[in-house]
Write an enzyme that holds these catalytic residues in place. Sequence first.
Site, PDB file in Angstrom:
ATOM      1  N   GLY A 196      -8.107  12.734 -15.891  1.00 21.34           N
ATOM      2  CA  GLY A 196      -9.155  11.923 -16.486  1.00 21.34           C
ATOM      3  C   GLY A 196     -10.388  12.758 -16.780  1.00 21.34           C
ATOM      4  O   GLY A 196     -10.819  13.542 -15.942  1.00 21.34           O
ATOM      5  N   VAL A 239     -14.153  12.751 -11.073  1.00 25.73           N
ATOM      6  CA  VAL A 239     -15.161  11.739 -10.761  1.00 25.73           C
ATOM      7  C   VAL A 239     -14.933  11.176  -9.359  1.00 25.73           C
ATOM      8  O   VAL A 239     -15.851  10.628  -8.749  1.00 25.73           O
ATOM      9  CB  VAL A 239     -15.153  10.587 -11.792  1.00 25.73           C
ATOM     10  CG1 VAL A 239     -15.542  11.088 -13.169  1.00 25.73           C
ATOM     11  CG2 VAL A 239     -13.806   9.877 -11.835  1.00 25.73           C
ATOM     12  N   ASP A 240     -13.716  11.314  -8.843  1.00 27.72           N
ATOM     13  CA  ASP A 240     -13.394  10.751  -7.527  1.00 27.72           C
ATOM     14  C   ASP A 240     -14.034  11.510  -6.371  1.00 27.72           C
ATOM     15  O   ASP A 240     -14.039  11.022  -5.243  1.00 27.72           O
ATOM     16  CB  ASP A 240     -11.878  10.731  -7.326  1.00 27.72           C
ATOM     17  CG  ASP A 240     -11.181   9.758  -8.267  1.00 27.72           C
ATOM     18  OD1 ASP A 240     -11.748   8.685  -8.521  1.00 27.72           O
ATOM     19  OD2 ASP A 240     -10.091  10.084  -8.753  1.00 27.72           O
ATOM     20  N   ARG A 279      -9.161   5.695  -6.165  1.00 28.47           N
ATOM     21  CA  ARG A 279      -7.840   5.256  -5.698  1.00 28.47           C
ATOM     22  C   ARG A 279      -7.745   5.231  -4.170  1.00 28.47           C
ATOM     23  O   ARG A 279      -7.337   4.248  -3.571  1.00 28.47           O
ATOM     24  CB  ARG A 279      -6.772   6.185  -6.268  1.00 28.47           C
ATOM     25  CG  ARG A 279      -5.361   5.879  -5.839  1.00 28.47           C
ATOM     26  CD  ARG A 279      -4.387   6.845  -6.484  1.00 28.47           C
ATOM     27  NE  ARG A 279      -4.473   6.775  -7.924  1.00 28.47           N
ATOM     28  CZ  ARG A 279      -3.816   5.887  -8.674  1.00 28.47           C
ATOM     29  NH1 ARG A 279      -3.031   5.009  -8.089  1.00 28.47           N
ATOM     30  NH2 ARG A 279      -3.961   5.871  -9.974  1.00 28.47           N
ATOM     31  N   GLN A 324     -17.865   4.327 -17.050  1.00 29.47           N
ATOM     32  CA  GLN A 324     -18.520   5.055 -15.957  1.00 29.47           C
ATOM     33  C   GLN A 324     -18.332   6.560 -16.072  1.00 29.47           C
ATOM     34  O   GLN A 324     -19.194   7.334 -15.669  1.00 29.47           O
ATOM     35  CB  GLN A 324     -17.989   4.548 -14.611  1.00 29.47           C
ATOM     36  CG  GLN A 324     -16.523   4.792 -14.379  1.00 29.47           C
ATOM     37  CD  GLN A 324     -15.955   3.927 -13.270  1.00 29.47           C
ATOM     38  OE1 GLN A 324     -16.342   4.044 -12.114  1.00 29.47           O
ATOM     39  NE2 GLN A 324     -15.024   3.048 -13.622  1.00 29.47           N
ATOM     40  N   ARG A 325     -17.210   7.006 -16.614  1.00 33.96           N
ATOM     41  CA  ARG A 325     -16.952   8.436 -16.692  1.00 33.96           C
ATOM     42  C   ARG A 325     -17.290   9.020 -18.068  1.00 33.96           C
ATOM     43  O   ARG A 325     -17.231  10.235 -18.249  1.00 33.96           O
ATOM     44  CB  ARG A 325     -15.489   8.734 -16.343  1.00 33.96           C
ATOM     45  CG  ARG A 325     -14.486   8.365 -17.415  1.00 33.96           C
ATOM     46  CD  ARG A 325     -13.077   8.602 -16.924  1.00 33.96           C
ATOM     47  NE  ARG A 325     -12.125   8.659 -18.021  1.00 33.96           N
ATOM     48  CZ  ARG A 325     -10.822   8.538 -17.891  1.00 33.96           C
ATOM     49  NH1 ARG A 325     -10.295   8.331 -16.690  1.00 33.96           N
ATOM     50  NH2 ARG A 325     -10.015   8.628 -18.937  1.00 33.96           N
TER      51      ARG A 325
END
Length: 419
Positions: free
Chosen positions: A13, A143-144, A192, A299-300
């Site tokens: 992503g 982003v996580d 996740r 958001q990303r």
Amino acid sequence: MAAKNAFYAQSGGVTAVINASAAGLIETARQQKETIGEIYAGRNGIIGALTEDLIDTGKDSIEAIRALRYTPSGAFGSCRYKLKSLEQNRREYERLIEVFKAHNIGYFFYNGGGDSADTCLKVSQLADTLGYPIQAIHVPKTVDNDLPITDCCPGYGSVAKYIAVSTLEASFDVASMSKTSTKVFVLEVMGRHAGWIAAAGGLASTSDREIPIVILFPEIPFNKAKFLAKVNSNVQKFGYCSVVVSEGVKGEDGKFLSDQGIRDAFGHAQLGGVAPVVANIVREGLGLKYHWGVADYLQRAARHIASKTDVEQAYAMGKAAVEFAVQGHNSVMPTIERLSDAPYQWKVGMAQLSSVANVEKMMPKDFISQDGFGITDKCREYLAPLIMGEDYPPYKDGLPTYVRLKNLAVTKKLSDFTI
């Protein structure tokens, strides 16, 4: 030693700042003329290497590459494709060597998260497994914020800023309507297994601007009774409540609340849709009027509100990757090392890919409040510097000016390859 060409690709992503890493990498590589020749990009990640679909970044001007720093998404196209082991799919590794040999590629830069680190690790081992020497450097991005060793991951600071701002603004909206209308707003965010993004919603509430926010973390099993009691308490006290829920929240049975039974290209559960599930729990349990929203790609992709800290760190990771490569390093990843919180100071470090690949960094227990629905002061101290500063892109006619590269293909030298 004669100069070798470089291969760069983006994976997984995309983020608001992954192109800043690309800019840092390409600009730095262009300065290494004695060791790095041409700089090729893979169209759609590692797929571009396997299918010999290479982009000649030398066809784009200095100004265009510089403008990548202000442009969201993946300029060369990304993919979700993970190389299997050599034993499972030897032909893919042999194909990579064919392509690398045909185009004199001696440097491999892969920009992505945990699965991408695993791919980069496997490529770095080609000298040992198939006798082809290549220096593979992983450029961190996700982003996580779940890559280990590095203090934070480029891409996270900007998505955290977006979620913090969105939670703040939505809460103001709900507060103004709560007397006769909506009393609960549910915002679904990415994440996740790790609740880093959801945690950023907690920044909207401060000591001088208290906002009733309930955060649902993947690390904390969802308990419906406790959740409803917390929401009801906030509504009774403030008249409204905002809920920030991570897509990866699980019930006490260990199942994702939003598992649709679909798998992505990496074999992961395809998540999405937890916000309406949680909102329905509020409706059935408390009878309150609600609204819900899903931040999803917004958001990303929100480069217009990117964190300056994040942009600078993303660029620095791309730059450091090239510097590590020309110094002779292989199978490593540049990292961000925090030196202090206030004032916020950091430096570039280095991690071995063997310690990064397939390892997820969860939220520390002392970052989550005792009731499981908020963040602690320690978490706030960690998060605050990462969303600091504004780095607005140039605007024209009211809209950001983002660059689209030429992305001209390199002439193919080999036969077609089917993935």
